[in-house]
Enzyme design. Structure first.
Site, PDB file in Angstrom:
ATOM      1  CG  HIS A 120      -5.268 -33.514  -1.278  1.00 42.18           C
ATOM      2  ND1 HIS A 120      -4.122 -33.622  -2.032  1.00 42.18           N
ATOM      3  CD2 HIS A 120      -4.958 -33.983  -0.048  1.00 42.18           C
ATOM      4  CE1 HIS A 120      -3.155 -34.143  -1.293  1.00 42.18           C
ATOM      5  NE2 HIS A 120      -3.637 -34.370  -0.073  1.00 42.18           N
TER       6      HIS A 120
ATOM      7  NE  ARG B 299       1.724 -32.229  -2.410  1.00 38.36           N
ATOM      8  CZ  ARG B 299       0.938 -31.520  -1.608  1.00 38.36           C
ATOM      9  NH1 ARG B 299       1.327 -30.333  -1.186  1.00 38.36           N
ATOM     10  NH2 ARG B 299      -0.240 -31.976  -1.241  1.00 38.36           N
TER      11      ARG B 299
END
Length: 553
Positions: A318, A338
């Site tokens: 990740h 994000r």
């Protein structure tokens, strides 16, 4: 609280916000992506993988840490196991207490099977509860399962098994409805419609969430449903070996009670493997987002009975694991940060990657920025990281968005006096997910009769890279499918005499190859974080300090 030298960099981040608010950072072209992964992604680091020496995937490459366990020695001596002493006799045995296992046991029960669920730790102790961002499903007028299919195939670099992706995306809307029926409180708008976001590699808004506690909320209702339906389950009872019958079918499993060290034998007409991931193997010494029990048990035991694995040379790192403070190193900073508008910037506050590229691309770009361009920030422990500029979310979407949408993140960093509504987060890639696993068909059936697999321990759905929100979807789609299929299989199965001959044969092959003594006992069950005793300690002191260790049968 950040140290003073980091504060200097944060001032640069703050100074570039106005410019970054106006700029659109372009996606990478195919020509730019092509060299990025082979050069910087951890899967491509030389010497970190090797070929398997035996078993159905002999000759295939997998990380060294995984290979050692797949070729490991059994925890049991089959000559000392009494296969006539059956402790539990069921139609369907489900191994694993996360989202996949819980979904499977519910559907198996609904389809008339006598079921038992076993879990290594407590019911619900799984990677599922750590899933924060959401669950994908194409249920908007502007979206469709076909578009979801294309996004998923593209995100997996066109290596996914098409039939599995088709099942994933077609079942997705019904999964969302099923979970809501069970009680999941999805985020919704005032008019009652779903509040959905986009994500890396997704071309539509289809991420269904419950703030940033999505997996925890999903697991809450599944756990309650299991208890409300009085489904039998055993905690702290990991599987240590599968049992076959003399016709080559799966016929049960041997469990160990972690509290008493006692073994139990379960006879079952079908078995569903839902044991989750491998993060606690810490591939290449990466920190991990995974829960304490994620040690590849299901892969090891399925492989030992002859189940084929797929894509075991690809892991997902990740892009945004916490790099500071050290107390939460490697813990997940959800991609939802994000999707809401946070940007990835270097020590000078400059963007270097479009934040919603697919995860493997973003992870590789972060590693490049830190290792080749030396534009990262080093912590006092030597960990390097880059800024995820979370305050941009409130700048873009209005004050209060971070607190409303990301309460878990606010609390996680707030414990260390870092206010992510005003300060960025220092991040670096962390071991998150195994893209591959046990090979299955659309019903979750493996290459071994009677053995099924669901969730992170199976492979083929995501190809060589998984998109955000497709992991929890995978749990429920294939958990439900395997539950139904395993119950149907059990109705027609005619098990014969129980045997552990496959264990004897495995051990003979290890010894004939001369590698038995060099391989560990597997499955691992739990990670070993014990400090090693210095050689200079007196023997008595060493015995006292290691007295709490338990060696399983």
């Amino acid at each position: 609280m950040y140290p003073a030298y980091m504060e200097e960099s944060i001032r640069k981040v703050e100074a570039t916000r106005e410019k970054r608010l106006k700029e659109t950072f372009p996606r990478l072209s195919d020509e730019e992506k092509t060299p990025l992964l082979p050069k910087y992604h951890p899967d491509y680091v030389a010497g970190t993988m090797r070929q398997l020496l035996l078993g159905p995937n002999k000759g295939d490459y997998t990380p060294n840490e995984v290979a050692e366990l797949l070729e490991g020695n059994s925890r049991i001596n089959p000559d000392k196991i009494d296969l006539d002493k059956i402790d539990y006799d069921v139609d369907v045995l489900v191994i694993g207490g996360g989202g996949a296992g819980a979904s499977a046991v519910l559907l198996a029960r609904e389809n008339g099977a006598n079921v038992l669920l076993i879990t290594k730790l407590r019911l619900g102790d799984a990677n599922t509860v750590g899933a924060q961002a959401g669950t994908q499903a194409a249920d908007r007028p502007s979206d469709s399962p076909f578009i979801h299919y294309l996004d998923t195939i593209g995100g997996g670099h066109f290596t996914n098994i098409p039939e599995l992706v088709e099942a994933l995306v077609k079942d997705a809307p019904s999964v969302i409805n099923w979970l809501e029926t069970l009680g999941v409180n999805w985020d919704k708008r005032p008019d009652g419609t779903m509040h959905e976001l986009s994500g890396g590699g997704a071309s539509r808004l289809r991420l269904h969430s419950a703030r940033d506690y999505t997996g925890l909320e999903e697991m809450r209702v599944l756990r309650d449903e299991i208890k409300n339906r009085n489904i039998n389950y055993l905690e702290y009872s990991p599987i240590i070996e599968l049992v076959m019958d003399d016709k080559g079918q799966i016929a049960g499993a041997i469990l160990v009670n972690l509290e008493t060290n006692e073994l139990s034998l379960v006879r079952a007409k079908s078995v569903i493997m839902a044991t989750g991931g491998i993060g606690r193997l810490h591939i290449q010494s990466f920190p991990t987002t995974n829960h304490y029990g994620a040690t590849a048990d299901g892969l090891v035991l399925a492989y030992r009975v002859g189940a084929k694995l797929i894509f075991m040379d690809t892991m997902q790192y990740h892009p945004t694991g916490a790099a500071f403070p050290t107390q939460i190193l490697g813990q997940l900073v959800t991609e939802k940060v994000r999707t809401l508008g946070a940007q990835l910037v270097n020590v000078d506050g400059e963007q270097f990657i479009m934040p919603l590229e697919p995860r493997d691309v973003v992870a590789a770009a972060i590693i490049r920025e830190c290792q080749e361009r030396h534009q990262g920030i080093e912590t006092t422990t030597g960990q390097v990281g880059l800024w995820l500029d979370s305050p941009m979310i409130d700048v873009i979407r209005g004050e209060g968005t971070i607190t409303r949408e990301l309460p878990a993140m606010v609390r996680q960093f707030g414990r260390f006096n870092i206010d992510i509504t005003k300060e960025p987060m220092l991040v670096y890639p962390t071991l998150h997910y195994q893209n591959g696993g046990i090979k299955i068909n659309t019903d979750g059936a493996t290459t071994v009769p009677g053995l099924f697999a669901a969730g992170e321990c199976e492979g083929g759905v995501h190809g060589r890279n998984r998109l955000i929100g497709n992991s929890t979807l995978d749990l429920f789609v294939f958990g439900r499918r395997t539950g139904r299929a395993a119950a149907q299989y059990a109705k027609e199965a005619k098990p014969s005499s129980l045997t552990l001959e496959h264990v004897r044969q495995w051990q003979r092959e290890l010894e004939q190859m001369g590698i038995a003594e060099s391989r560990p006992i597997s499955p691992l069950l739990l990670p070993d974080y014990a400090r090693r005793m210095p050689d200079y300690l007196p023997e008595y002191s060493r015995q006292v300090l290691t007295a709490g260790q338990v060696k399983l049968a």
